[in-house]
Design a protein around this motif. Structure first.
Motif, mmCIF file in Angstrom:
data_model
loop_
_atom_site.group_PDB
_atom_site.id
_atom_site.type_symbol
_atom_site.label_atom_id
_atom_site.label_comp_id
_atom_site.label_asym_id
_atom_site.label_seq_id
_atom_site.Cartn_x
_atom_site.Cartn_y
_atom_site.Cartn_z
ATOM 1 N N GLY A 108 -34.115 -43.635 -5.146
ATOM 2 C CA GLY A 108 -35.045 -44.245 -4.204
ATOM 3 C C GLY A 108 -34.386 -45.324 -3.365
ATOM 4 O O GLY A 108 -34.632 -45.424 -2.153
ATOM 5 N N GLU A 109 -33.533 -46.145 -3.983
ATOM 6 C CA GLU A 109 -32.836 -47.197 -3.243
ATOM 7 C C GLU A 109 -31.891 -46.633 -2.191
ATOM 8 O O GLU A 109 -31.584 -47.300 -1.200
ATOM 9 C CB GLU A 109 -32.054 -48.082 -4.216
ATOM 10 C CG GLU A 109 -32.930 -48.976 -5.084
ATOM 11 C CD GLU A 109 -32.126 -49.831 -6.042
ATOM 12 O OE1 GLU A 109 -32.744 -50.615 -6.788
ATOM 13 O OE2 GLU A 109 -30.875 -49.719 -6.045
ATOM 14 N N HIS A 110 -31.411 -45.407 -2.419
ATOM 15 C CA HIS A 110 -30.479 -44.791 -1.476
ATOM 16 C C HIS A 110 -31.165 -43.811 -0.536
ATOM 17 O O HIS A 110 -30.494 -43.057 0.181
ATOM 18 C CB HIS A 110 -29.353 -44.089 -2.237
ATOM 19 C CG HIS A 110 -28.383 -45.042 -2.864
ATOM 20 N ND1 HIS A 110 -28.683 -45.761 -4.008
ATOM 21 C CD2 HIS A 110 -27.132 -45.425 -2.495
ATOM 22 C CE1 HIS A 110 -27.652 -46.523 -4.319
ATOM 23 N NE2 HIS A 110 -26.710 -46.347 -3.418
ATOM 24 N N GLY A 111 -32.497 -43.826 -0.546
ATOM 25 C CA GLY A 111 -33.235 -42.963 0.361
ATOM 26 C C GLY A 111 -33.058 -41.488 0.074
ATOM 27 O O GLY A 111 -33.264 -40.646 0.955
ATOM 28 N N ALA A 112 -32.658 -41.167 -1.157
ATOM 29 C CA ALA A 112 -32.448 -39.767 -1.529
ATOM 30 C C ALA A 112 -33.711 -39.232 -2.190
ATOM 31 O O ALA A 112 -34.368 -39.943 -2.959
ATOM 32 C CB ALA A 112 -31.269 -39.642 -2.486
ATOM 33 N N PRO A 113 -34.071 -37.990 -1.918
ATOM 34 C CA PRO A 113 -35.274 -37.433 -2.550
ATOM 35 C C PRO A 113 -35.090 -37.291 -4.051
ATOM 36 O O PRO A 113 -34.045 -36.841 -4.527
ATOM 37 C CB PRO A 113 -35.419 -36.065 -1.875
ATOM 38 C CG PRO A 113 -34.041 -35.720 -1.405
ATOM 39 C CD PRO A 113 -33.394 -37.021 -1.042
ATOM 40 N N VAL A 114 -36.112 -37.700 -4.792
ATOM 41 C CA VAL A 114 -36.055 -37.565 -6.244
ATOM 42 C C VAL A 114 -36.307 -36.116 -6.637
ATOM 43 O O VAL A 114 -35.576 -35.526 -7.432
ATOM 44 C CB VAL A 114 -37.079 -38.501 -6.914
ATOM 45 C CG1 VAL A 114 -37.080 -38.288 -8.419
ATOM 46 C CG2 VAL A 114 -36.774 -39.948 -6.570
ATOM 47 N N GLY A 115 -37.328 -35.523 -6.048
ATOM 48 C CA GLY A 115 -37.604 -34.111 -6.286
ATOM 49 C C GLY A 115 -37.882 -33.811 -7.750
ATOM 50 O O GLY A 115 -38.317 -34.664 -8.524
ATOM 51 N N ASP A 116 -37.591 -32.593 -8.121
ATOM 52 C CA ASP A 116 -37.842 -32.111 -9.477
ATOM 53 C C ASP A 116 -36.547 -32.239 -10.282
ATOM 54 O O ASP A 116 -35.823 -31.263 -10.478
ATOM 55 C CB ASP A 116 -38.325 -30.663 -9.418
ATOM 56 C CG ASP A 116 -38.865 -30.183 -10.754
ATOM 57 O OD1 ASP A 116 -39.144 -31.036 -11.613
ATOM 58 O OD2 ASP A 116 -38.997 -28.961 -10.925
ATOM 59 N N VAL A 117 -36.245 -33.458 -10.731
ATOM 60 C CA VAL A 117 -34.966 -33.733 -11.375
ATOM 61 C C VAL A 117 -34.978 -33.246 -12.824
ATOM 62 O O VAL A 117 -35.907 -33.527 -13.578
ATOM 63 C CB VAL A 117 -34.638 -35.239 -11.328
ATOM 64 C CG1 VAL A 117 -33.295 -35.515 -11.987
ATOM 65 C CG2 VAL A 117 -34.628 -35.728 -9.887
ATOM 66 N N HIS A 118 -33.922 -32.528 -13.195
ATOM 67 C CA HIS A 118 -33.763 -32.055 -14.569
ATOM 68 C C HIS A 118 -32.437 -32.559 -15.132
ATOM 69 O O HIS A 118 -31.491 -32.830 -14.388
ATOM 70 C CB HIS A 118 -33.783 -30.523 -14.629
ATOM 71 C CG HIS A 118 -35.142 -29.932 -14.419
ATOM 72 N ND1 HIS A 118 -35.794 -29.977 -13.205
ATOM 73 C CD2 HIS A 118 -35.976 -29.278 -15.276
ATOM 74 C CE1 HIS A 118 -36.967 -29.372 -13.317
ATOM 75 N NE2 HIS A 118 -37.106 -28.943 -14.559
ATOM 76 N N VAL A 119 -32.384 -32.671 -16.451
ATOM 77 C CA VAL A 119 -31.180 -33.097 -17.149
ATOM 78 C C VAL A 119 -30.812 -32.035 -18.174
ATOM 79 O O VAL A 119 -31.684 -31.473 -18.843
ATOM 80 C CB VAL A 119 -31.386 -34.476 -17.827
ATOM 81 C CG1 VAL A 119 -32.561 -34.455 -18.780
ATOM 82 C CG2 VAL A 119 -30.124 -34.927 -18.557
ATOM 83 N N ALA A 120 -29.520 -31.734 -18.277
ATOM 84 C CA ALA A 120 -29.037 -30.787 -19.286
ATOM 85 C C ALA A 120 -28.719 -31.548 -20.567
ATOM 86 O O ALA A 120 -27.977 -32.537 -20.543
ATOM 87 C CB ALA A 120 -27.797 -30.062 -18.780
ATOM 88 N N VAL A 121 -29.289 -31.100 -21.675
ATOM 89 C CA VAL A 121 -29.072 -31.728 -22.980
ATOM 90 C C VAL A 121 -28.507 -30.672 -23.930
ATOM 91 O O VAL A 121 -29.205 -29.710 -24.261
ATOM 92 C CB VAL A 121 -30.384 -32.303 -23.557
ATOM 93 C CG1 VAL A 121 -30.126 -32.960 -24.907
ATOM 94 C CG2 VAL A 121 -31.009 -33.295 -22.583
ATOM 95 N N PRO A 122 -27.248 -30.797 -24.361
ATOM 96 C CA PRO A 122 -26.709 -29.821 -25.312
ATOM 97 C C PRO A 122 -27.519 -29.805 -26.607
ATOM 98 O O PRO A 122 -27.949 -30.852 -27.097
ATOM 99 C CB PRO A 122 -25.282 -30.317 -25.561
ATOM 100 C CG PRO A 122 -24.952 -31.155 -24.371
ATOM 101 C CD PRO A 122 -26.250 -31.793 -23.963
ATOM 102 N N VAL A 123 -27.715 -28.610 -27.141
ATOM 103 C CA VAL A 123 -28.474 -28.430 -28.379
ATOM 104 C C VAL A 123 -27.613 -27.639 -29.355
ATOM 105 O O VAL A 123 -27.171 -26.526 -29.039
ATOM 106 C CB VAL A 123 -29.798 -27.686 -28.123
ATOM 107 C CG1 VAL A 123 -30.563 -27.501 -29.432
ATOM 108 C CG2 VAL A 123 -30.648 -28.430 -27.105
ATOM 109 N N ALA A 124 -27.358 -28.209 -30.524
ATOM 110 C CA ALA A 124 -26.580 -27.511 -31.546
ATOM 111 C C ALA A 124 -27.442 -26.440 -32.198
ATOM 112 O O ALA A 124 -28.615 -26.675 -32.496
ATOM 113 C CB ALA A 124 -26.080 -28.500 -32.592
ATOM 114 N N VAL A 125 -26.854 -25.262 -32.427
ATOM 115 C CA VAL A 125 -27.602 -24.167 -33.041
ATOM 116 C C VAL A 125 -27.119 -23.873 -34.457
ATOM 117 O O VAL A 125 -27.669 -22.999 -35.128
ATOM 118 C CB VAL A 125 -27.535 -22.893 -32.172
ATOM 119 C CG1 VAL A 125 -28.207 -23.137 -30.843
ATOM 120 C CG2 VAL A 125 -26.099 -22.435 -31.963
ATOM 121 N N GLY A 126 -26.105 -24.592 -34.930
ATOM 122 C CA GLY A 126 -25.683 -24.496 -36.321
ATOM 123 C C GLY A 126 -25.267 -23.101 -36.740
ATOM 124 O O GLY A 126 -24.618 -22.363 -35.991
#
Length: 468
Positions: A276-294
């Motif tokens: 927001g401070e940089h005038g960039a659209p936030v939009g539909d932001v997603h984050v990748a989270v690694p998940v261990a499957v053992g």
């Protein structure tokens, strides 16, 4: 060497992916740096560093290996023993009281290029006499671990640190790591590659191609126009910047929500405000989270991981409600990422011939670099355990901070590292994408304080980022 021994030494497709996709300017290696107090201002020299590593070499023999490629890259690469002398695995730098931030900048420069795993799968860098980030009158030693993701995932960090610095002298064991062959076997590798390709093109490929295409992620979305691309999806160049935030662990543990969920909510607040401070659209932001499957991911080798693509719920205004929304989204996406359907696709991808995999990986990277990545940022979380009685030359452990690499289309990454009573959050980006990463680190500090207060904890400060 028997053919059977060579077959066991071959990398799985997931481990081979972390080797193939690790390139200059965009490595997949993971790193971590460990900070030790220098008692009474005593700086231990290069001889001390080498002696320490030599004293631990017998505990690290599982990593005495290098990668050998099949002729013409017809089949997946394989491990061969490589017993390098300790002096070829360590680099020592006398820092002479220079600032902690200068040291972090030097570490960031190390993250631009990958290890040559055809020679060694890991190495150490020792920075001695670094200005203490918490007490400018004192100094610390910073030991940097640089490890190929093909040989070890970040979840093994605690065991690695225990072998390097622990008092109990336990040998390092890496779940899923294939035994190394005694010598190369080029003919067997070439024949195997030809046979695998023949089976694929004669029929198995028709059945498995759909699995292979979606094994690593969901379908790639439409590539956005250049004007619509996020600032975090642009090409990062070679330079890297790292900053550290050290929230009070006591204010995070024992809560309704996990440390990872609270941290994701803090990232959500910080990233929304920064964009927001940089005038960039936030939009539909997603984050990748690694998940261990053992054990369910045994066919994947070392990298028994999949990824949860978690929305950051920036549309939820109230911080407490946002924590709850992010925690629910994380739990939901983890269930999807570890579903039988996803695990089946991941296992089925092992039938894909190596040349076919490489072409698919190159197409995926081009699409991600063009802005089609499913997530713009990533968060990894590693818990090294509640006991961290590690020492280096008699110096006591202070904290550990992990570093994950930038990936195509993903210009900001976070690493949460917990060991004993310490907790550190590392953020890395490129100065081309985030020229004021200090500002983002400040917003992240504020985000952690806000989610702690919103969920009933005491608002607390964080450790210095070591700008001085």
């Amino acid at each position: 060497m028997s053919i059977r021994q060579w077959r066991h030494a071959r990398l799985t497709w997931a481990d081979a992916a972390n080797y193939y996709e690790s390139k200059p300017g965009r490595p997949t290696d993971w790193s971590a740096f460990v900070v030790f107090d220098e008692q009474d201002g005593t700086v231990r020299g290069p001889g001390d560093a080498l002696a320490h590593l030599r004293s631990r070499a017998h505990l690290l023999t599982a990593l005495d290996r290098r990668i050998v490629e099949a002729p013409g890259r017809l089949d997946y690469p394989y491990w061969v023993r490589a017993q390098l002398p300790p002096e070829q695995r360590i680099e020592y730098r006398e820092w002479a009281g220079r600032s902690f931030t200068n040291c972090i900048d030097a570490i960031a420069a190390l993250c631009a290029d990958p290890l040559d795993v055809r020679r060694r799968a890991w190495c150490l860098h020792v920075f001695a006499g670094v200005s203490d980030p918490d007490d400018p009158t004192a100094t610390v030693t910073v030991v940097v671990l640089q490890v190929s993701h093909a040989v070890m995932a970040g979840s093994a960090l605690g065991a690695f640190l225990g072998a390097l610095f622990g008092a109990d002298g336990q040998p390092l064991r890496v779940p899923g790591l294939a035994p190394a062959a005694t010598r190369p076997h080029h003919l067997a590798a070439a024949v195997s590659g030809v046979a695998r390709s023949a089976r694929w093109y004669l029929g198995l490929g028709v059945v498995l191609v759909r699995r292979a295409a979606s094994a690593r992620s969901a379908d790639i979305p439409t590539v956005p126009s250049p004007a619509a691309r996020s600032m975090l999806s642009l090409a990062p160049g070679r330079d890297r910047v790292i900053r550290i935030v050290r929230p009070d662990l006591g204010s995070l543990v024992g809560r309704t929500y996990t440390v990872t969920a609270l941290g994701l909510a803090a990232v959500s607040l910080a990233l929304q405000r920064y964009l927001g401070e940089h005038g960039a659209p936030v939009g539909d932001v997603h984050v990748a989270v690694p998940v261990a499957v053992g054990a369910a991911g045994v066919a994947l080798g070392v990298n028994r991981l999949t990824a949860a693509i978690v929305p950051l719920c920036t549309e939820v205004a109230d911080p407490r409600d946002r924590v709850a929304a992010v925690a629910d989204a994380l739990a939901h996406e983890r269930r999807i990422a570890t579903s039988p359907e996803v695990l089946d696709r991941l296992a089925g991808a092992g039938a894909v011939p190596y040349p076919v995999y490489r072409r698919a990986a190159d197409r995926h990277d081009r699409a991600a670099s063009a802005g089609a990545a499913a997530a713009r940022t990533a968060v990894t979380s590693v818990d090294c355990g509640g006991e961290a009685d590690w020492t280096y030359g008699g110096s006591a452990f202070r904290f550990v901070a992990g570093i994950q690499s930038l990936r195509p289309g993903m210009g900001l990454v976070h690493s949460f590292s917990r060991a004993g009573d310490s907790f550190a959050v590392t953020v890395m980006s490129s100065p081309l994408l985030m020229p004021d990463l200090d500002r983002y680190a400040t917003l992240l500090e504020e985000g952690f304080a806000e989610v702690i207060e919103a969920t009933g904890g005491r608002r607390s400060g964080t450790g210095r980022r070591g700008r001085g």
